[in-house]
Design an enzyme around this catalytic site. Structure first.
Site, PDB file in Angstrom:
ATOM      1  N   GLU A  82       0.864  -1.346  -0.223  1.00 25.33           N
ATOM      2  CA  GLU A  82      -0.197   0.080   0.220  1.00 25.33           C
ATOM      3  C   GLU A  82       1.293   1.247  -0.125  1.00 25.33           C
ATOM      4  O   GLU A  82      -0.148   2.317   0.224  1.00 25.33           O
ATOM      5  CB  GLU A  82      -0.797   0.095   1.415  1.00 25.33           C
ATOM      6  CG  GLU A  82      -1.802  -1.275   0.809  1.00 25.33           C
ATOM      7  CD  GLU A  82      -3.016  -0.898  -0.346  1.00 25.33           C
ATOM      8  OE1 GLU A  82      -2.871   0.278  -0.395  1.00 25.33           O
ATOM      9  OE2 GLU A  82      -3.941  -1.548  -0.261  1.00 25.33           O
ATOM     10  N   GLU A 113       7.923 -21.624   6.339  1.00 23.94           N
ATOM     11  CA  GLU A 113       7.728 -21.363   7.664  1.00 23.94           C
ATOM     12  C   GLU A 113       9.084 -22.183   8.675  1.00 23.94           C
ATOM     13  O   GLU A 113       9.204 -21.396   9.390  1.00 23.94           O
ATOM     14  CB  GLU A 113       6.594 -21.072   8.672  1.00 23.94           C
ATOM     15  CG  GLU A 113       6.038 -22.133   9.219  1.00 23.94           C
ATOM     16  CD  GLU A 113       5.121 -21.731  10.096  1.00 23.94           C
ATOM     17  OE1 GLU A 113       5.440 -22.214  11.571  1.00 23.94           O
ATOM     18  OE2 GLU A 113       4.117 -21.160   9.535  1.00 23.94           O
TER      19      GLU A 113
END
Length: 271
Positions: A82, A113
């Site tokens: 953004e 992960e």
């Protein structure tokens, strides 16, 4: 380490969720959600420390990297993505990295992960330097991908921070600036995409927005450097100039198109 407890795995305050009607499920979730902002407020001093450190490094060309897995990784990518449209910054100044690569944004990548080495490899691909900052995001505070990344970054002299929902976690102990947001047990036990994820989103909003304000990407209270990439944003920029330069709509739009941004137009008019 003996005092460390995974609050995020603690039993929910609510029993027999399957027996609740819809209104009660939603009301109880909302009751828990109201606790999140207060938990974030308690860590504002740590967020302040991080933003001030980022501001200093950004002026020297440094960058901000978020690293995470699962929900935490996706939230980092969301925040980073953004920044260019909202504040007109290049895409390479705030970067989100997720365990398993871009494919993991939409679909979980098995065991990604658990790799303690991969995060640093992902960072090195961006030619990382000591001016950069790495923020690890992990509700549990134990995600190997995140821990490996921040530990390597700290060893190399980078500023490091960790956003976690378990105070005293390995992540909090591994970084320069621990941001430990204790939101308590989740409504659905262990479902950290809920309150934990919401708290991370709030913290990331605060970090990036405060940084953009501090480095001059906001004027007054306006996003004067936003990219004019669609009609909505052109209209918003036009209205900013109508207010700031006392022009009618068409005049303001013509000025905006001439200079390409609200900031440049305001500067051209001595504002």
């Amino acid at each position: 380490m003996s005092e460390y407890q995974k609050i995020t795995e603690s039993p929910s305050h609510y029993e027999h969720l399957e027996q609740m009607d819809t209104a009660d499920i939603l009301a109880n979730m909302n009751r828990e959600d109201r606790k999140v902002a207060d938990a974030v407020a308690l860590v504002i001093p740590r967020i302040t420390e991080l933003v001030d450190g980022l501001e200093e490094r950004f002026y020297q060309g440094g960058r901000l990297f978020y690293i995470g897995a699962g929900t935490s990784g996706r939230l980092g990518i969301l925040d980073a993505s953004e920044i260019p449209p909202t504040y007109g910054m290049p895409h390479n100044r705030v970067i989100g990295l997720i365990a398993g690569g871009d494919g993991a944004i939409r679909k979980a990548v098995e065991n990604a992960e658990d790799d303690t080495e991969q995060a640093w490899k992902d960072l090195e691909a961006h030619e990382i330097t000591a001016l950069d900052t790495v923020v690890g995001i992990a509700a549990s505070g134990t995600t190997p991908y995140v821990l490996g990344g921040v530990r390597s970054a700290k060893e190399k002299g980078l500023l490091t921070a960790g956003i976690t929902n378990n105070p005293g976690s390995p992540l909090a102990q591994a970084v320069d600036i621990p941001i430990e947001i204790n939101v308590g047990p989740e409504f659905v036990t262990g479902s950290t995409r809920m309150k934990s994820g919401t708290s991370q989103k709030l913290a990331l909003n605060m970090i990036s927005t405060a940084l953009m304000i501090r480095i001059g990407r906001v004027k007054g209270n306006k996003m004067v450097n936003m990219q004019l990439s669609n009609n909505k944003l052109v209209d918003r920029g036009t209205r900013y100039l109508m207010e700031g330069l006392h022009l009618d709509y068409q005049e303001a739009q013509d000025v905006l198109k001439k200079y390409g941004s609200v900031q440049k137009a305001m500067e051209a008019y001595g504002k």
